[in-house]
Scaffold this motif. Structure first.
Motif, PDB file in Angstrom:
ATOM      1  N   GLY A 162       0.887  -1.278  -0.022  1.00  0.00           N
ATOM      2  CA  GLY A 162      -0.131   0.017  -0.020  1.00  0.00           C
ATOM      3  C   GLY A 162       0.811   1.264  -0.084  1.00  0.00           C
ATOM      4  N   ARG A 163       0.026   2.338  -0.108  1.00  0.00           N
ATOM      5  CA  ARG A 163       0.981   3.468  -0.226  1.00  0.00           C
ATOM      6  C   ARG A 163       0.420   4.514   0.702  1.00  0.00           C
ATOM      7  N   ILE A 164      -0.119   4.238   1.809  1.00  0.00           N
ATOM      8  CA  ILE A 164      -0.164   4.992   2.873  1.00  0.00           C
ATOM      9  C   ILE A 164       0.012   4.313   4.184  1.00  0.00           C
ATOM     10  N   HIS A 165       0.171   4.936   5.078  1.00  0.00           N
ATOM     11  CA  HIS A 165       0.322   4.372   6.539  1.00  0.00           C
ATOM     12  C   HIS A 165       1.787   3.558   6.662  1.00  0.00           C
ATOM     13  N   ALA A 166       1.900   2.649   5.959  1.00  0.00           N
ATOM     14  CA  ALA A 166       3.064   1.683   5.879  1.00  0.00           C
ATOM     15  C   ALA A 166       3.448   1.091   4.821  1.00  0.00           C
ATOM     16  N   ARG A 167       4.634   1.095   4.527  1.00  0.00           N
ATOM     17  CA  ARG A 167       5.046   0.434   3.121  1.00  0.00           C
ATOM     18  C   ARG A 167       6.185  -0.554   3.174  1.00  0.00           C
ATOM     19  N   GLY A 168       6.202  -1.466   2.435  1.00  0.00           N
ATOM     20  CA  GLY A 168       7.347  -2.338   2.665  1.00  0.00           C
ATOM     21  C   GLY A 168       7.106  -3.272   4.073  1.00  0.00           C
ATOM     22  N   PRO A 169       8.291  -3.898   4.719  1.00  0.00           N
ATOM     23  CA  PRO A 169       8.070  -4.581   5.719  1.00  0.00           C
ATOM     24  C   PRO A 169       7.629  -3.877   6.799  1.00  0.00           C
ATOM     25  N   VAL A 170       6.676  -4.234   7.430  1.00  0.00           N
ATOM     26  CA  VAL A 170       5.763  -3.574   8.475  1.00  0.00           C
ATOM     27  C   VAL A 170       6.467  -3.995   9.905  1.00  0.00           C
ATOM     28  N   GLY A 171       6.931  -3.261  10.985  1.00  0.00           N
ATOM     29  CA  GLY A 171       7.222  -3.626  12.256  1.00  0.00           C
ATOM     30  C   GLY A 171       6.164  -3.154  12.990  1.00  0.00           C
ATOM     31  N   LEU A 172       6.417  -3.148  14.222  1.00  0.00           N
ATOM     32  CA  LEU A 172       5.287  -2.777  15.393  1.00  0.00           C
ATOM     33  C   LEU A 172       4.907  -1.162  15.161  1.00  0.00           C
ATOM     34  N   GLU A 173       5.698  -0.394  14.405  1.00  0.00           N
ATOM     35  CA  GLU A 173       5.493   0.997  14.302  1.00  0.00           C
ATOM     36  C   GLU A 173       4.141   0.841  13.216  1.00  0.00           C
ATOM     37  N   GLY A 174       4.072   0.016  12.664  1.00  0.00           N
ATOM     38  CA  GLY A 174       2.813  -0.101  11.510  1.00  0.00           C
ATOM     39  C   GLY A 174       1.686  -0.216  12.273  1.00  0.00           C
ATOM     40  N   LEU A 175       1.497  -0.464  13.634  1.00  0.00           N
ATOM     41  CA  LEU A 175       0.400  -1.009  14.205  1.00  0.00           C
ATOM     42  C   LEU A 175       0.028   0.328  15.250  1.00  0.00           C
ATOM     43  N   VAL A 176       0.860   1.410  15.393  1.00  0.00           N
ATOM     44  CA  VAL A 176       0.517   2.511  15.913  1.00  0.00           C
ATOM     45  C   VAL A 176       0.012   3.865  14.929  1.00  0.00           C
ATOM     46  N   ILE A 177      -0.759   4.727  15.425  1.00  0.00           N
ATOM     47  CA  ILE A 177      -0.838   5.838  14.791  1.00  0.00           C
ATOM     48  C   ILE A 177      -0.579   7.093  16.025  1.00  0.00           C
ATOM     49  N   TYR A 178      -1.040   8.151  15.805  1.00  0.00           N
ATOM     50  CA  TYR A 178      -0.805   9.204  17.036  1.00  0.00           C
ATOM     51  C   TYR A 178      -1.940   9.988  17.195  1.00  0.00           C
ATOM     52  N   LYS A 179      -2.031  10.654  18.494  1.00  0.00           N
ATOM     53  CA  LYS A 179      -2.974  11.635  18.512  1.00  0.00           C
ATOM     54  C   LYS A 179      -2.416  12.907  19.125  1.00  0.00           C
ATOM     55  N   TYR A 180      -3.047  14.064  19.129  1.00  0.00           N
ATOM     56  CA  TYR A 180      -2.546  15.410  19.635  1.00  0.00           C
ATOM     57  C   TYR A 180      -3.122  15.557  20.977  1.00  0.00           C
ATOM     58  N   MET A 181      -2.156  15.786  21.943  1.00  0.00           N
ATOM     59  CA  MET A 181      -2.732  16.273  23.286  1.00  0.00           C
ATOM     60  C   MET A 181      -2.177  17.609  23.355  1.00  0.00           C
ATOM     61  N   LEU A 182      -3.398  18.454  23.908  1.00  0.00           N
ATOM     62  CA  LEU A 182      -2.767  20.109  23.864  1.00  0.00           C
ATOM     63  C   LEU A 182      -3.265  20.499  25.369  1.00  0.00           C
ATOM     64  N   ARG A 183      -2.328  21.031  26.105  1.00  0.00           N
ATOM     65  CA  ARG A 183      -2.527  21.481  27.473  1.00  0.00           C
ATOM     66  C   ARG A 183      -2.006  22.998  27.742  1.00  0.00           C
ATOM     67  N   SER A 184      -3.352  23.553  28.275  1.00  0.00           N
ATOM     68  CA  SER A 184      -2.981  25.079  28.670  1.00  0.00           C
ATOM     69  C   SER A 184      -2.777  24.896  30.106  1.00  0.00           C
ATOM     70  N   LYS A 185      -1.511  25.607  30.408  1.00  0.00           N
ATOM     71  CA  LYS A 185      -1.216  25.625  31.784  1.00  0.00           C
ATOM     72  C   LYS A 185      -1.585  26.871  32.381  1.00  0.00           C
ATOM     73  N   GLY A 186      -2.074  27.802  31.619  1.00  0.00           N
ATOM     74  CA  GLY A 186      -2.065  29.374  31.797  1.00  0.00           C
ATOM     75  C   GLY A 186      -3.119  29.511  32.869  1.00  0.00           C
ATOM     76  N   GLU A 187      -3.347  30.764  33.433  1.00  0.00           N
ATOM     77  CA  GLU A 187      -4.269  31.069  34.590  1.00  0.00           C
ATOM     78  C   GLU A 187      -5.810  31.044  34.094  1.00  0.00           C
TER      79      GLU A 187
END
Lengths: 458, 458
Positions: free
Chosen positions: A404-429
């Motif tokens: 395939g041409r998205i996500h993972a290409r060629g031999p797929v290790g454990l990295e191919g079984l993860v994606i990511y999320k964005y965490m945003l933190r405000s520490k402000g007053e």
């Protein structure tokens, strides 16, 4: 499929998703502990599992005797063969010891004072893994899924049903000793359940088929869920104008004969026409010595006639156009002469399955052109196509090989079984709102200052 | 669809794939030069393009007068409005100046002496981008595709056909001045062509729909090609037990009202029941002051009765279950009370579109639980859901926002338009073959030594 199948599949898929969601709050150390419990439980249940395996083998022997199953399939069922049992257990430990693919920060930026963004790797969700014959795949895949934090529904071949059921039972018994929900790994038995699951894209996030071309194509054509894997492995070796004869012989013979049934074996040899009287006959002789059948175009065929090796009549014949679109998976190689590197690249791009292709060359510029111009997951220089493999690449293990041409290409290790999320933190007053930013008077500007962090600090 | 549409689509798709393959040997500096040529050509053709835009606007005005088109759609067509033309041109320059997403080595390992493996980022292939109304998207997307090395086929809304055609013509004129094939960027006009292209997974590698929920769903249901984007943006804000009242007011009001039609606007507010008499009435008053309609469950509704603000009768009403599965895209907010953080997380995971969710809390442990337990592309703490945006995240520009779980998730920058390939080079005297490695006597072992490289050295 019947409404019963749909309802059973929905129950399974929902339970998998719920188990996945619940597992998000379980620390990854618990996943490692689960793998060690699984190994122990498999050891405890060894006698029982091997009994079930014997029953599967006996049933398979009946099929073989009746000519309905191949001996090679029967052999793949056998968990007692050589060190298969021990290496299955070792595989669980190996996966447990791989680096955690989750929780890693791959981008972090301070958007404003006290406003921090982290992109952090996380599991994909629920995997549906469909495979054939070899029962130990249940354990391999369960280990990979657990290590990467994904829930999984597994469907093996019906020939290994009894073995697979006991392997799954051992896995569930082990999971019950941890805080990971036991529905995290579920095994299913029927094709009807698979068909029903392929409809449930609200619960199943990724399908990984491991098996024959027809299995993979059938799945790709019957689901909206993303599919990771490959249907074909139609790999090429190209002998460039500047190819060294000894390298050509070694690379071509290894690419074709090291394991002809593998997806990374070469199926077509492309030869620059300047080599027809020099390198090509040597390569051909070495292939014939290894009992490789050669399907040659007119130019490569006639180049072999003067030397006329004894095996020529039986192992060499003229090719048909369809041979260049065929994954032989056996000691057969299609051969084609081309006038230039660019014609070689065009031929490969239009005939390859975009898996792995190799050039044999002494010319750096040609190597560079080939590696960039060939649109495949792997582009190699003076190296066998057989190197395309997760273990050889250094990933420790392999989920599969993706064309395939998205996500993972060629031999797929454990990295191919993860994606990511964005965490945003405000520490402000006062928290952070976008209304405070912009171009007007008194508005803030985004800061976008790099944060150096390997993990999320909260 | 007719066989004519299929045949026209096949011609377009084949030309795109051929242009993509040919472009792989063009250095990335030429792609940057192409963007500068495009900007120049757009400036040259400005009068002509704005004339076409006036014709589109006149035709649209007829539709508006007849009640067949909304005024807001008409406004989105207008290229002369405010600084739209200039910011379209500036966008091309901005994209040109972003870091090259291709050619970057993300993994490199010496597998053996003189055998080097490089994982290097590269374009995906051919993109099919389908969008509505705003004609400047042709230029935005063309710039992103060219910068990332992908060929693209673009289909805009029929309302902007005349403008889009001239924008495409300018892009092709500019490409003709470079070594990038002009079929690299093609514009199509009809829905029938789109339907035919969605079948051609051998040529089209990724579909990016930008538009309404129904557009995206319709595409997802009618293609085997991977689709990147989101259909829904059903985002939640959760007010935790420990929420600060002022932060709650700011974050909720901004999440709901900053741009209610955006996918990252909040649609549901989840309130911890301990806040019903304290923080919730303040938040409700601020929302009512901003003319937000509140669809409340019994607990949040009855909590407002004692204070009975004057607008209560018109802007507050009891919610229906379906309201919690509705993307309002307007000044309407569904509200729900929950007894605990874990119930809040369960509600969000089962009702959210997995886009972006925010918790307002003073409790670090609750923040951490929420960010890990909520299975969405963005999980925020004390910050407006409206921050979920590629520009705000620091990506310079945005291809779209993905709620998918493979390849790219959340706001997608140029990185979302690339994948990688593996290049393997043997520099040894005799090439490299896998037959030399293994466990037997005299066999070699894999070395797997990290190589420090930012780009491929050949």
């Amino acid at each position: 499929m019947s409404s019963n199948d749909t309802s059973a599949a929905t129950t399974i898929a929902r339970a998998a998703k719920a188990a996945f969601e619940a597992s998000q709050l379980v620390p990854s150390s618990e996943r490692v502990r689960a793998l060690s419990e699984i190994r122990k439980e498999l050891e405890n249940a060894k006698a029982e599992i091997l009994d079930a395996n014997r029953r599967d083998l006996q049933a398979a022997q009946v099929e073989v005797d009746a000519g309905r199953m191949s001996t090679s399939l029967l052999k793949r069922l056998d968990l007692t063969k050589e060190d298969k049992w021990d290496s299955m257990l070792q595989g669980v430990t190996d996966v447990a010891e791989l680096p955690d693919p989750t929780g890693n920060v791959t981008y972090a930026s301070e958007l404003d004072d006290d406003l921090e963004l982290y992109r952090v790797t996380c599991p994909i969700g629920v995997l549906l893994v469909i495979f054939e014959a070899r029962p130990e795949v249940v354990v391999n895949i369960a280990a990979l899924a657990i290590k990467s934090g994904n829930a999984a529904v597994l469907k093996g071949g019906k020939e290994s049903n009894e073995t697979a059921q006991l392997l799954s039972k051992a896995i569930q018994t082990a999971l019950a000793k941890t805080s990971i929900p036991s529905a995290y790994i579920q095994a299913i038995q029927t094709r009807a359940e698979v068909s029903a699951l392929l409809e449930l894209d609200q619960y199943i996030d990724l399908v990984i088929p491991r098996g024959s071309n027809s299995l993979v194509r059938n799945i790709q054509n019957n689901t909206r869920i993303p599919v990771m894997g490959h249907a074909d492995g139609l790999c090429h070796v190209y002998l460039d104008e500047s190819a060294d004869a000894d390298k050509a012989v070694r690379v071509v013979v290894d690419s074709k004969t090291d394991y002809p049934a593998a997806c990374n074996a070469a199926e077509t040899l492309v030869v620059h026409e300047s080599l027809l009287q020099t390198v090509w006959p040597k390569v051909a002789q070495a292939l014939l010595d290894a009992d490789v059948q050669l399907l040659c175009d007119p130019a490569t065929l006639s180049a072999l006639l003067p030397s006329a090796p004894s095996k020529l009549s039986t192992l060499v014949r003229a090719s048909q156009p369809a041979d260049y679109a065929t994954e032989h998976l056996s000691l057969t190689l299609s051969v084609l002469a081309v006038p230039s590197l660019s014609v070689a690249i065009s031929h490969i791009n239009s005939h390859s399955s975009h898996h792995t292709e190799s050039i044999v060359t002494e010319d750096q510029a040609a190597a560079s052109t080939f590696c960039r111009g060939v649109d495949s997951a792997g582009t190699f220089v003076n190296a066998s196509t057989r190197f395309a493999d997760g273990f050889r690449y250094g990933f420790g293990t392999e989920v599969g090989i993706s064309t395939g041409r998205i996500h993972a290409r060629g031999p797929v290790g454990l990295e191919g079984l993860v994606i990511y999320k964005y965490m945003l933190r405000s520490k402000g007053e006062s928290g952070h709102i976008v209304g405070d930013f912009g171009t007007g008077p008194g508005r803030k500007q985004y800061k976008h200052a790099n944060i150096d962090a390997a993990t999320v600090p909260f």
